[in-house]
Design an enzyme around this catalytic site. Structure first.
Site, PDB file in Angstrom:
ATOM      1  N   ASN A 135       9.159 -19.238  -8.518  1.00  0.00           N
ATOM      2  CA  ASN A 135      10.489 -19.623  -8.994  1.00  0.00           C
ATOM      3  C   ASN A 135      11.168 -18.637  -9.928  1.00  0.00           C
ATOM      4  O   ASN A 135      12.290 -18.890 -10.360  1.00  0.00           O
ATOM      5  CB  ASN A 135      10.497 -21.024  -9.627  1.00  0.00           C
ATOM      6  CG  ASN A 135       9.967 -22.073  -8.681  1.00  0.00           C
ATOM      7  OD1 ASN A 135       9.052 -22.802  -9.018  1.00  0.00           O
ATOM      8  ND2 ASN A 135      10.518 -22.139  -7.486  1.00  0.00           N
ATOM      9  N   GLY A 156      10.809 -26.954  -7.769  1.00  0.00           N
ATOM     10  CA  GLY A 156      10.189 -25.650  -7.890  1.00  0.00           C
ATOM     11  C   GLY A 156       9.026 -25.555  -6.930  1.00  0.00           C
ATOM     12  O   GLY A 156       8.819 -26.427  -6.105  1.00  0.00           O
ATOM     13  N   SER A 157       8.255 -24.476  -7.037  1.00  0.00           N
ATOM     14  CA  SER A 157       7.134 -24.289  -6.126  1.00  0.00           C
ATOM     15  C   SER A 157       6.336 -23.062  -6.498  1.00  0.00           C
ATOM     16  O   SER A 157       6.823 -22.163  -7.180  1.00  0.00           O
ATOM     17  CB  SER A 157       7.629 -24.117  -4.671  1.00  0.00           C
ATOM     18  OG  SER A 157       8.418 -25.185  -4.250  1.00  0.00           O
ATOM     19  N   ASN A 158       5.107 -23.012  -5.992  1.00  0.00           N
ATOM     20  CA  ASN A 158       4.331 -21.793  -5.889  1.00  0.00           C
ATOM     21  C   ASN A 158       4.095 -21.518  -4.410  1.00  0.00           C
ATOM     22  O   ASN A 158       3.968 -22.454  -3.611  1.00  0.00           O
ATOM     23  CB  ASN A 158       2.951 -21.931  -6.542  1.00  0.00           C
ATOM     24  CG  ASN A 158       3.011 -22.296  -8.008  1.00  0.00           C
ATOM     25  OD1 ASN A 158       3.791 -21.734  -8.763  1.00  0.00           O
ATOM     26  ND2 ASN A 158       2.168 -23.238  -8.419  1.00  0.00           N
TER      27      ASN A 158
END
Length: 778
Positions: A489, A221-223
């Site tokens: 996400n 995932g990520s921001n």
């Protein structure tokens, strides 16, 4: 053909102090060899300069081997289908080997290199050269005879030279990571029903049970923020890159700066073993990726021929499946299995969901299985000079396997795009070709189960698509803004809430649906910083306050419900666990009341809230309202008995751990005998700085599993890029490396390394070490 090593250049700071050695010789000046200048900055970050892409790849391969030879060697064991041979014939290794041996037998990697396909010229000469150079650089490191000090592979026979083909096999495995790779067990296990038969009628699985790319990517995932000129104090574009990836294993990032003067100049990070920067910036454009919600494959329900479960009907005519016998080697001897393919792709079994019966089987089409465009795409991204040029790269190449793009440029334009590779399931195709029992699955998850008996239900081709079978750019969401774009996400819908993206095929993502707490907090943080309502002085972003916001460690779920939870707890400080035990909640009430609603090292009681949420306690009384997606739901369902049960379960689970313990005392990362305190929290509680830890009863969380990994806040000013960056788990996985724990300690204190894009920035580094690597062919 023999090869000789090149000379080391002069060192700026003593090599011995840096723990480095280099070999002697003469630098290569012609096109018959490789030569790369390595400038190792603080924390071991290499800045690599070469005259061409082959030498650039050589330098990248050499330094990555210096720091992470065991990780790369293990990747090669996997794609060579040798895990069972070297690591034991346990089920997971056998399944992996059979999957990758099938790819070897089918010459999947060789087909990626066939050249132009459907008008897309890939891989290019530059990319082929860089891959070839990377393999040569890795091999040169092994030939240099330096002792491997990493105990993970020191003295192991499986650490061997690699080939270009090995590199392409590894690249293919990355392309199918959340599609065929995630379904490898089901591909390997697929077998026709036995003579006794398994003729139970096929039915649709529950929507939440469907295996797919969203489920496969739960550990990833990520921001990311793309901040345009209206959101920054300087008016220049600014980017936050915050991928959440595993802290151990072969999916770690590696920081590096790669430069071919006049042709390519990019600083950032790539997954270990990759020759090009995937998240980073050049002098004018910066970009990051977040894992997309779009699906990567489609199912085809096969109507089998009566009496022949390995044949299926297609337009009224029988078609025979292709059976392939795949054999792997194990310490106990060879293992063989028959795997089955259709013209759609491999047959897959997911027990209880997609079973192979006498009447029905299921095959998948993996849109990334033939994706040979990605490395060229990342190369072209690194050469883009504006958001407009970057968007053209995305439109024309359609290469991103399973990620979104968030980008900014020096002029203050911000871009969001989910231009990833998505199977061409339009709404009209879905309506006509997804059987009625599977329509709810498609509506809720985006997983498409198509009627495999009709040619009219094939994926077809969009007129603007780079290749057949995928959605073209017109069917994919894109947004360019001068204020901001963001993604954490969830789907594309609220990349900027002032301009919702709507009307795209369901397979790309959900619209008008509840957003995660992390997504909501991410948007709130941008909006509050722009208006100066977040407690920080002034308005707009600088790289300094962007760093502070990112590592502010707010817990949005706690902000919403903590006070109601405490009132409920104090009103009735006794509760029953799910297994019937009675628990006194008095200490829990006090710990939650004293909690600062953050996941900082000094936060007390944060872990109790995390376990409360993990036990299912975050239940809301108000429904989601699509007209107020950033503020609903928000009220704790205090009358729901499951809320109190969850709190009792959390207290029971934390037996032996003080409920008001400092997070930094119980959430740590081991580095040798040292336990480094780590801040951050779980996605489910609404922590933006996501940190997922393993739980040890009576101890706490002594090992980080995944979460914030490469972190970068970069501003593209007139004088060039500037800002902050860090690799949370440090540059090397080798416990004997000088760069094994230094950035981890730095991250623990919310520190940072600086952007070092220009030679002026780099030469100001007091720890700079310079040397040259290469070889020539005689």
């Amino acid at each position: 053909m023999s090869r000789r090593r090149l000379a080391a250049a002069a060192t700026v700071v003593g090599l011995v102090a840096a723990g480095l050695t280099v070999t002697g010789g003469t630098a290569v000046a012609n096109g018959d060899g490789y030569s790369a200048l390595i400038q190792r900055a603080s924390y071991g970050v290499p800045h690599i300069t070469a005259r061409n892409f082959a030498s650039l790849g050589f330098g990248a391969g050499y330094v990555q081997a210096e720091d992470n030879v065991c990780l790369i060697a293990e990747q090669m064991v996997t794609v060579r289908a040798e895990r069972s041979r070297w690591f034991g014939a346990e089920a997971s290794n056998v399944s992996s080997d059979l999957f990758h041996q099938k790819a070897i037998d089918d010459q999947v990697a060789e087909r990626l290199l066939d050249g132009p396909r459907d008008g897309v010229r890939a891989p290019s000469r530059q990319v082929r050269d860089q891959v070839r150079g990377f393999a040569a650089g890795y091999n040169a490191y092994l030939r240099d005879g330096k002792a491997i000090t990493d105990p993970a592979c020191a003295g192991k026979e499986w650490v061997r030279p690699i080939s270009e083909l090995d590199m392409w096999r590894m690249h293919w495995a990355t392309m199918v990571l959340v599609s065929s790779g995630a379904l490898a067990d089901g591909i390997v296990a697929a077998a026709p029903p036995t003579a006794s038969g398994n003729s139970a009628p096929a039915s649709a699985p529950p929507a939440e049970a469907v295996t797919g790319s969203e489920g496969a990517a739960t550990d990833l995932g990520s921001n990311a923020y793309g901040l345009g000129r209206d959101a920054t104090t300087s008016g220049a574009g600014m980017l936050l890159a915050n991928p959440h990836f595993p802290w151990d294993g072969t999916e770690r990032f590696y920081r590096m700066h790669l430069k071919v003067p006049g042709r390519y100049d990019v600083e950032g990070a790539a997954l270990v073993g990759d020759p090009l920067v995937q998240i980073g910036h050049n002098g004018r454009v910066a970009w990051s990726h977040t894992v997309s919600t779009a699906q990567r494959f489609v199912w085809h329900r096969l109507d089998l021929v009566p009496g022949d479960p390995t044949s299926y009907r297609y337009d009224g005519q029988p078609r025979k499946m292709t059976a392939s016998t795949v054999t792997i080697q194990t310490p106990e001897g060879p293992i063989s299995r028959t795997l089955y393919d259709t013209h759609f792709g491999p047959v897959v079994v997911v027990p209880g969901q997609f079973d192979w019966t006498d009447t029905t089987a299921y095959a998948i089409t993996d849109a990334n299985a033939t994706n040979n465009r990605a490395l060229d795409g990342w190369l072209a991204m690194g050469q883009a000079r504006s958001v407009g040029e970057l968007r053209t790269v995305l439109d024309e190449r359609q290469f991103l396997p399973w990620v979104n793009v968030i980008a900014v440029d020096r002029r203050g334009q911000a871009l969001y795009a989910d231009h990833s590779v998505v199977p061409r399931v339009t709404d009209s195709l879905a309506a006509a070709c997804i059987p009625a029992p599977f329509q709810p699955v498609y509506a809720s998850t985006g997983q498409a189960v198509l009627d495999g008996s009709r040619s009219s239900c094939e994926l077809g081709r969009d007129p603007d698509a780079a290749v057949p079978g995928i959605l073209g750019p017109a069917n994919l969401p894109t947004l360019v803004r001068s204020d901001y774009v963001t993604n954490s996400n969830d789907s594309y819908w609220l990349a900027n809430p002032e301009h919702p993206l709507e009307g795209y095929p369901r397979i790309v993502g959900a619209e008008q649906t509840q957003r995660s707490l992390r997504t909501r907090l991410g948007v709130h943080q941008v909006q509050q910083r722009r208006t100066g309502t977040d407690g920080l002085p002034g308005r707009g972003f600088t790289t300094s306050n962007l760093w502070d916001v990112t590592l502010g460690n707010r817990v949005y779920g706690g902000e919403l419900v903590r006070d109601d939870l405490v009132r409920s707890c104090e009103a009735a400080p006794t509760a029953t666990t799910s297994d019937g035990a009675t628990v006194d909640l008095t200490e829990a009430c006090a710990a939650l009341r004293g909690w600062d609603l953050r996941v900082d090292l000094d936060s007390r009681g944060a872990h109790l809230f995390t376990e409360f949420v993990g036990a299912g306690g975050l239940r809301f009384a108000d429904p989601f309202d699509p007209t107020a997606p950033l503020s609903t739901p928000s009220r704790l369902a205090v009358d729901d008995p499951k809320v109190r049960t969850a709190l009792a379960d959390a207290v029971q689970k934390l037996d032996g751990i003080p409920l008001d313990a400092r997070l930094g005392d119980i959430q740590t990362e081991p580095r040798g005998a040292e336990q480094i305190p780590i801040h951050g929290g779980h996605h489910d509680v609404g922590a933006f700085n996501m940190t997922i830890s393993g739980f040890a009863p009576g101890v706490g969380y002594p090992k980080i599993l995944h979460g914030t990994s490469f972190l970068m806040a970069v501003e593209l000013g007139r004088d060039g890029p500037s800002g902050r960056q860090i690799l949370t788990y440090s540059q090397s996985a080798n416990p004997n490396s000088p760069w094994y724990a230094d950035q981890t300690r730095l991250y623990s204190g919310k520190g940072w390394d600086t952007i070092k894009f220009t030679q002026r920035q780099l030469r100001a580094d007091p720890n700079l070490v310079t040397y040259r690597v290469g070889e020539r062919r005689d």
